[in-house]
Structures are given as structure tokens and as C-alpha cells.
Design an enzyme around this catalytic site. Sequence first.
Site, short mmCIF file in Angstrom:
data_model
loop_
_atom_site.label_atom_id
_atom_site.label_comp_id
_atom_site.label_asym_id
_atom_site.label_seq_id
_atom_site.Cartn_x
_atom_site.Cartn_y
_atom_site.Cartn_z
N TYR A 148 0.84 -1.21 0.00
CA TYR A 148 0.00 0.00 0.00
C TYR A 148 0.87 1.25 0.00
O TYR A 148 0.59 2.22 -0.70
CB TYR A 148 -0.91 -0.01 1.24
CG TYR A 148 -2.00 1.04 1.16
CD1 TYR A 148 -3.27 0.71 0.69
CD2 TYR A 148 -1.76 2.36 1.55
CE1 TYR A 148 -4.26 1.67 0.62
CE2 TYR A 148 -2.74 3.32 1.47
CZ TYR A 148 -4.00 2.97 1.00
OH TYR A 148 -4.98 3.92 0.92
N PHE A 208 -7.11 19.65 -24.87
CA PHE A 208 -7.84 18.40 -25.12
C PHE A 208 -9.19 18.47 -24.41
O PHE A 208 -9.37 19.23 -23.47
CB PHE A 208 -7.01 17.21 -24.61
CG PHE A 208 -7.70 15.90 -24.90
CD1 PHE A 208 -7.92 15.48 -26.20
CD2 PHE A 208 -8.15 15.09 -23.86
CE1 PHE A 208 -8.59 14.29 -26.46
CE2 PHE A 208 -8.80 13.89 -24.12
CZ PHE A 208 -9.03 13.49 -25.42
N ASP A 209 -10.15 17.64 -24.84
CA ASP A 209 -11.52 17.79 -24.33
C ASP A 209 -11.65 17.55 -22.82
O ASP A 209 -12.39 18.25 -22.14
CB ASP A 209 -12.53 16.95 -25.12
CG ASP A 209 -12.21 15.47 -25.15
OD1 ASP A 209 -11.06 15.11 -24.90
OD2 ASP A 209 -13.12 14.67 -25.45
N ASP A 255 0.68 19.35 -20.97
CA ASP A 255 -0.20 18.19 -21.11
C ASP A 255 0.59 17.24 -22.00
O ASP A 255 0.75 17.47 -23.19
CB ASP A 255 -1.53 18.62 -21.74
CG ASP A 255 -2.47 17.45 -21.97
OD1 ASP A 255 -2.05 16.29 -21.75
OD2 ASP A 255 -3.61 17.70 -22.37
N ALA A 273 0.73 13.75 -22.87
CA ALA A 273 0.39 12.41 -23.35
C ALA A 273 1.32 11.90 -24.45
O ALA A 273 1.79 10.78 -24.41
CB ALA A 273 -1.07 12.40 -23.84
N LYS A 328 -0.61 6.69 -23.57
CA LYS A 328 -0.09 6.99 -24.90
C LYS A 328 1.41 6.68 -24.93
O LYS A 328 1.79 5.54 -25.07
CB LYS A 328 -0.36 8.46 -25.28
CG LYS A 328 -1.80 8.74 -25.65
CD LYS A 328 -2.69 8.93 -24.47
CE LYS A 328 -4.03 9.51 -24.81
NZ LYS A 328 -4.87 9.62 -23.61
N HIS A 346 -19.97 13.60 -26.32
CA HIS A 346 -19.70 12.70 -27.45
C HIS A 346 -19.61 11.23 -27.02
O HIS A 346 -19.87 10.34 -27.80
CB HIS A 346 -18.44 13.12 -28.20
CG HIS A 346 -17.18 13.02 -27.42
ND1 HIS A 346 -16.91 13.84 -26.36
CD2 HIS A 346 -16.13 12.16 -27.51
CE1 HIS A 346 -15.73 13.51 -25.87
NE2 HIS A 346 -15.24 12.50 -26.53
N1 F0G Z 1 -4.49 15.06 -22.71
C1 F0G Z 1 -4.42 14.66 -23.99
C2 F0G Z 1 -3.63 15.46 -24.98
C3 F0G Z 1 -5.10 13.52 -24.39
O1 F0G Z 1 -5.04 13.15 -25.67
C4 F0G Z 1 -5.83 12.78 -23.43
C5 F0G Z 1 -6.57 11.57 -23.80
C6 F0G Z 1 -5.86 13.23 -22.11
C7 F0G Z 1 -5.18 14.37 -21.79
C8 F0G Z 1 -6.63 12.50 -21.04
O2 F0G Z 1 -6.00 11.33 -20.70
O3 F0G Z 1 -7.57 9.50 -21.36
O4 F0G Z 1 -5.68 9.08 -19.79
O5 F0G Z 1 -7.63 10.39 -19.07
N2 F0G Z 1 -6.80 11.25 -24.98
C9 F0G Z 1 -7.44 10.04 -25.47
C10 F0G Z 1 -7.62 10.15 -26.94
C11 F0G Z 1 -8.68 9.65 -24.74
O6 F0G Z 1 -8.30 9.29 -27.50
O7 F0G Z 1 -7.06 11.05 -27.57
P1 F0G Z 1 -6.77 10.00 -20.21
#
Ligand code: F0G
Length: 458
Positions: free
Chosen positions: A72, A124-125, A215, A217, A258, A450
Site C-alpha cells: 500500500y 484536449f476535451d 499536457d 500524453a 499513450k 460525445h
Molecule cells: N491530454 C491529452 C492530450 C489527451 O489526448 C488525453 C486523452 C488526455 C489528456 C486524457 O488522458 O484518457 O488518460 O484520461 N486522450 C485520449 C484520446 C482519450 O483518444 O485522444 P486520459
Amino acid sequence: MELPFAEPYRIKMVESIRCSTREEREKWIREAGYNLFNLRSSQVFIDLLTDSGTGAMSDKQWSEMMLGDESYAGASSYYKLKAAIKDILGFDHFLPTHQGRAAENVLFSVLVKEGDVVPGNSHFDTTKGHIEFRKATAIDCTIDEAFNTTIDHPFKGNVDLNKLEDVLKSHSREQVPMIIITVTCNSSGGQPVSLANIKAVKQLALKYDVPVIFDSARFAENAYFIKTREEGQQDRSIREIVSEMYSYADGMTMSSKKDAIVNIGGFIALRDQELFRQASVFNIMFEGFLTYGGLAGRDLNAMAQGLYEGTEFDYLKSRVGQVALLGQKLTGYGVPVQMPYGGHAIFVDAGRILVNLPKEQFRAQTLAVELYLEAGIRGVEIGAILADRDPVTRENRYPALELLRLAIPRRTYTNDHINYVAVAMGNVYERRHQITTGYAIEEEAPILRHFTVKLSKI
Ligand code: F0G
């Protein structure tokens, strides 16, 4: 003859996939409310919905899974990942989280408050969602070239420094908790940010005393593009470039699904100890204790190994090369796509294909459904459905681009699969003039609609 390049790995285990009939697909997509997220994976032949958590782990990563320490508190897996983050990204403080949006949730719980503005390059969304959920505003400062798919600019993820300075000038320091640079910029097509631009943003941020958060990824793909496209960077290693990129960051959020090539995981890394202390409180509340953060020890181990594999030049060359192969084939069939080709996906310009379809009938979504019907391929809409409604006026937002993203999972599909996808898209493109009606929204969530939206055919 000069030898061609080939993948620096071979396949040790395979998973069967099945191609369905058009009649089956017509029934399934109707039952799914014309939302590809609602399909079962068994109803999809080639799944290009996302490159997130869908890659193939290596034998070394699977070995690391067996070595995971499930304590833990204070697990060796935590320390292994901490050392990898320090080594590759240079941060002293880090918090594991279960994925990228969890990292955003924890960090923004400290940084973002009602009325704030957060400038960045096409957030990102989920990032935008976490900002707007806190009644703050994400301001897009991406360069204009990113919104014209025909312009061949090497760094379409770049921040427009004039737009950024306008935001910084017109708000008080207290109203701007951070600047977010997304590397690579997913929303504009997996487009990279140049090292020069990152450095210039940092200089501007220093002038206005605002922290810069990456950010991250797809940070390794971004570094690959810097190496191959930016003047003076060709002789540096990916890790040297990554190291310089992050020397300009005060912190980062990471979706490890990613570029760390794991199926689940994320983290926050920070320079400032006080910010780390404050974020730790939220991490314990939302994610778990500081040394596991919502993950198993084995996940942390696989992530540490994945960070090293994901920042190897030969791997990145084959990865980005496979994405470019799809781009070249599509371009060969006349299909308009975002130029130049991005790091993780090809973005098909649905707005330039279904020109006669009113934007209110969701062009990119219509194209996504057509590609599924054609060949069982699942892409994702990056258009008006994803853009959600304006949080204040509740009107639909129509973005500058209506794109269909075909994201390529890492080390998962062969070039024959890529060829199949290209031919299928080419066929849809051929019959584009017959596609004259789109979709209407039947049911939608108030935010991030979406994922769950239900549509009906007009
Ligand atoms: N930032 C970026 C640039 C992303 O592309 C994503 C996720 C996230 C943050 C959020 O990360 O999914 O681990 O919570 N992108 C995926 C996509 C979902 O399909 O582009 P997460």
C-alpha cells in the site's frame, strides 16, 4: 541498394479479430444510436477509435508486471517510476494517478477557480472539461495555420505568442493560474510544438509570472518531430530533446496510456514542493495514497519501462512512419487530410469531403458512420459533437474543422491493416456525393457529450 527501415520488434502473441458483414454492421450501428462509442469491440474489425491504452506492451513490460510491488505504501514500484520520471523528464516530485484526466482533476483542484482563464494550444476535451467544470475558461491560442488543413506547417501545435500575450495582458496574475502546452497537440491533429516555441512561451510566462504546465500524453512523438523537423536538432537524441523541452516546464500532467505504452496509468510531475504538497491532499482524496495513486504496483513498473521504450528513436520512427503511411495512401486516393501528418493519427477533413451536408447534421460523425459501414473500421469524430455546447449560451459550438480521427494504436496493427483502412476510406470518398443526409441529436449529456450521445438518422 539502401536497406529500408523496419520495425525494431517482432510479434510474440496475437489476438484474433473478425470482419463482419455490412448487414450486421447496419444493425449494430443503428442499435448503438449511431455513436461508435456504443459498439462492442467484437463488432469492430480495425479499431482506430483511440491510441490511448490500446497499444501492445513489450515482453520487458510484461516481465515488469510480474515484479510489481503491491504494498500500500512505499512500494519499490513507486520508486522505480519516480527514478524513471527524474531520469527522463527531470522532475523531483510526482504523483501517480489512474490516467491523464485524473491528473488534471487533482492538479486543477489546486490551481483553477471560478472566473479563471487558462490559455493554451487547443486544450484536449478532458482538459477543457476540467477547466469549465470549475467555471473557468480555456482560451485557445493555437497558431491560425492549425485550422487550415491544407497548409503544410511543420509545427501546427505552436502557440501564437501574440494571442497568448493578449490573454496575459488583459487579465490579472491571479486570474491566470497556468498556461497549458499540449505536446503533441491532439485536437489540431497530433501536431507538434517546436522547441523554439516552447522556449518562447516559457519566456513570456516568466515575464508575467505564470507557471507553464505541459499536457504530456504524446511528449515523445513531439520530441521525434523536433528532431526530424526543427533546424539544428537532428544530431540530438530523443532523450536530450525531451530533457530540454521539460526544462521549460513547471509541471506536467501525463496520460501514460499513450507515450508510456501502458493500458492504464498517468501521473503529475512538479518542480515546486509547495504545489506538490497541496496536490497531494487531492491525490489521496481522489486517487489513492501517494505511492500508488489508483494503480497497482505492476502498472507503475510497466509504466517506468514504457517511458524508456517510448523514448527510443527507432521505435518512434516506426510508429510515426506507420501513421505517415496511412496519410500517404489516403492522399494518394485524393482524400483530404490534415497536413503534415501527425504523430498518432491521421485526421480526415470531413468538412472538405461532405461539403453539401449542413454542419448542423454533423459532417465528421456522418463520415465516421460511413467508414464503419464500409469496412468495420472505428474512427472518432473531432467536430461539433465533441465541441459540446457553449457553457453559458448552451448553443452548439461549431469548430473551425470537422475532422474524422483515425488513431493508430502503438505496435498493434500491421501495414496490411493500414492498407485495408486506406482502401475503405478511399471507397467512401469515391461515393461522397451520394452521402446527402446526416444525423440529429436525440439524447446528450451536459458535458463531454460525445461519449454517450444518441443520434437518429435524418
Ligand atoms: N491530454 C491529452 C492530450 C489527451 O489526448 C488525453 C486523452 C488526455 C489528456 C486524457 O488522458 O484518457 O488518460 O484520461 N486522450 C485520449 C484520446 C482519450 O483518444 O485522444 P486520459
